[in-house]
Design an enzyme around this catalytic site. Sequence first.
Site, PDB file in Angstrom:
ATOM      1  CB  CYS A 129      38.458  14.889   5.722  1.00 54.80           C
ATOM      2  SG  CYS A 129      39.321  13.385   6.205  1.00 54.80           S
ATOM      3  CD  GLU A 150      -0.559  44.842  -0.808  1.00 52.99           C
ATOM      4  OE1 GLU A 150       0.613  44.845  -1.217  1.00 52.99           O
ATOM      5  OE2 GLU A 150      -1.523  45.111  -1.526  1.00 52.99           O
ATOM      6  CE  LYS A 177       9.916  46.322   1.110  1.00 53.46           C
ATOM      7  NZ  LYS A 177      10.969  45.442   0.659  1.00 53.46           N
ATOM      8  CE1 TYR A 183       4.473  44.592  -6.161  1.00 49.46           C
ATOM      9  CE2 TYR A 183       5.236  42.677  -4.933  1.00 49.46           C
ATOM     10  CZ  TYR A 183       5.491  43.735  -5.806  1.00 49.46           C
ATOM     11  OH  TYR A 183       6.736  43.909  -6.297  1.00 49.46           O
ATOM     12  CB  CYS A 194      40.795  10.862  10.651  1.00 48.12           C
ATOM     13  SG  CYS A 194      40.788  11.687   9.059  1.00 48.12           S
ATOM     14  CG  ASP A 210      13.350  39.236   1.938  1.00 53.93           C
ATOM     15  OD1 ASP A 210      13.681  40.007   1.021  1.00 53.93           O
ATOM     16  OD2 ASP A 210      14.119  38.888   2.846  1.00 53.93           O
ATOM     17  CB  CYS A 234      37.441  10.184   8.060  1.00 54.62           C
ATOM     18  SG  CYS A 234      37.023  11.676   8.935  1.00 54.62           S
ATOM     19  CB  CYS A 292      40.530  15.519   9.091  1.00 51.73           C
ATOM     20  SG  CYS A 292      38.972  14.831   9.662  1.00 51.73           S
ATOM     21  CE  LYS A 342      14.148  47.076   4.375  1.00 53.73           C
ATOM     22  NZ  LYS A 342      14.679  46.199   3.323  1.00 53.73           N
TER      23      LYS A 342
END
Length: 670
Positions: free
Chosen positions: A427, A113, A115, A224, A412, A117, A433, A409, A315
């Site tokens: 900013c 099957e 796995k 499962y 600007c 996550d 900006c 920033c 895995k």
Amino acid sequence: MNKELAKVEIERISQEINKHNDLYYIENSSEISDYDFDMLLEQLNALEQQFPEFAYSYSPTKRVGGDISKKMESVVHRFPMMSLSNTYSEDEIIEWENRLKKLSEGKLDYVCELKYDGVAIGIQYENGILKQAITRGDGSKGENVTANVRTIRTIPLQLKGDFPADFEIRGEIFFPLKNFRDLNEQRADIGEAEFANPRNTASGTLKLHDSKVVAERGLDCYLYGLYGFDLPLEGHYESVLKASEWGFKTPNPEKRMIYKADSIDGIMKFIHFWDKNRSKLPFEIDGIVIKVNDYTQQQELGFTAKSPRWAIAYKFKAERVETVLESVSYQVGRTGAVTPVANLKPVQLGGTTVKRASLHNSDQIQKLNLHLNDTVQVEKGGEIIPKIVGVNLDKRNENSVIVTFIDECPECSTKLIRREGEVQHYCPNELNCPPQIKGRIEHFIGRKAMNIDGLGAETVDLLVEKGFIKSYVDLYSLTFDQIVNLDRMADKSADNLIKGLEASKNIPFERVLFSLGIRFVGETVAKKLAKSLKSIDAIQKASFDELVNVDEIGEKIAISVQQFFLEEKNNEIINRFKEVGLQFEIKEKEGVTDRFKGLSFVVSGVFTKFSRDELKEIIEMNGGKNASSISSKTNFVIAGENMGPAKLKKATDLGVVILSEDEFIVKLKD
Ligand code: IVH
């Protein structure tokens, strides 16, 4: 309606809704329109309000959430929830299989099957009704998350067929990648921090106290494992397939998501297939699980202290590579949020060349203790852009310079701010900006906002750079000459843009409100505010209490709305928009006519001006009916791009009138 009749009716409508729910969420097809489905739910809801004694825990109305749990109660598992022993090595899988052959009598069959996550869940059913759903917790007790699990459409609230009277089914709740990306996009769009990865977000979502939010997020679940004393079958494979007959979403053998192998060869083929193909799945997996099929053999093999001997997880090695961090640059978004991005020495990862990785915020840089020229480990997760997960300290240069977050920033030079309790730097120079100006305009013209035809990000850049526009409201003062003289602008495109701007004056108020780009005011919030307060003037004048009284509007949003209107410049912009003629109030019963009364429509394909749902809504507002498949009763098909040739042929054969999106819009004005 009397009580008995109400009971029968509630039962009938519930079954009908369950049938359509399964068709839609498990079999990916549908027989009725969204509108008709919502009508059924509304009917059921009304009956349940009137006869609360028949508002069952397994009613499909529970799918939309609403139950608030203050504290998640801790519950002891009836069967301990163990974990699997893991390996990254194929040799260890071979050793495991050899060991089992020595330990067992008789031939062994294995089930392979995916796995998944996500987060493990144990769901208990009594007489076919979902009773309780518990997280894994420490394996012996977990948290009761039943109200949240009820909102997951692929988990049945009531079973079909010949299910055991009392059993538990276990599976993995996960975030489908598309929903995860959409959620992050929505969050970025309104200035909320993005979530780091689908697994943690699924886990966090499952523990939210407001099940309505869980319902909106779109979690999913694969099952499962079955646990109980009177399970009907003798093997795991057969049981999992059987569970699909009871209504559960289980892996499809035809898509090679589950496979019965009779030897190590079959197991290895399955592992190699998914190692190569896992990036094509619409959700994340982190490996393969191999289980002995036969329940009696499973029992004979038994458990170690932590895990069953009859199962093992292989895995996948995370798709991770090392490369050099060349520099860090900073991007400024529409809301002023500053995001650091790592510029990397190009490297191959998961089939693509990676040159950049997200660093999220200054905390992340600090946590990694990043230095320039560091050799960093890069991984691909649920996000589109990969992330840095670690630094190879052995390869660090002695005199390398630590990465420090900028304090001005990059666009600007305004001093950045970081609000208390927030991870992101901003900013504050909203009005001057450049990326904030461009970002706000791009948001304004977007498909879900004002949907202005003929205008894209590149043209916006040019218009801002030439100084023709400084704010989205300036779009409406553009002249044909200004547009046509831009690079790559032909007469026709300039004309389209002018027409697109003109057409946007009919966009309803709630979308105009969303388009303004007020921080934390996403599509849903804009709809709620517009519906409840009805006009921009009312929203502008609303007190803090009035704002938080609106459904789903919290303090953070209320403050943001008030701040927007405190800015004199924003009020000036609204006044100019009013002069231009944008919609700033809800028109009660806007657009409601009976022009399509008695007519049946099928909307199919992809459209440019409206979404499919919007077209359906327009049809219904005008008295028409939406059907999902073409029949002799269909009067019109609205055909978008990608409409299947079979559908088109059927419509032509039946003599149904086929309309393009534009022809439909013309018809609306008849
Ligand atoms: S079987 C006795 N099958 O992996 C344990 N687990 O440590 C039985 N997982 O958190 C688990 N996909 O939630 C099994 N197809 C699958 C799975 C799976 C994901 C998760 C499980 C647990 C972890 C195992």
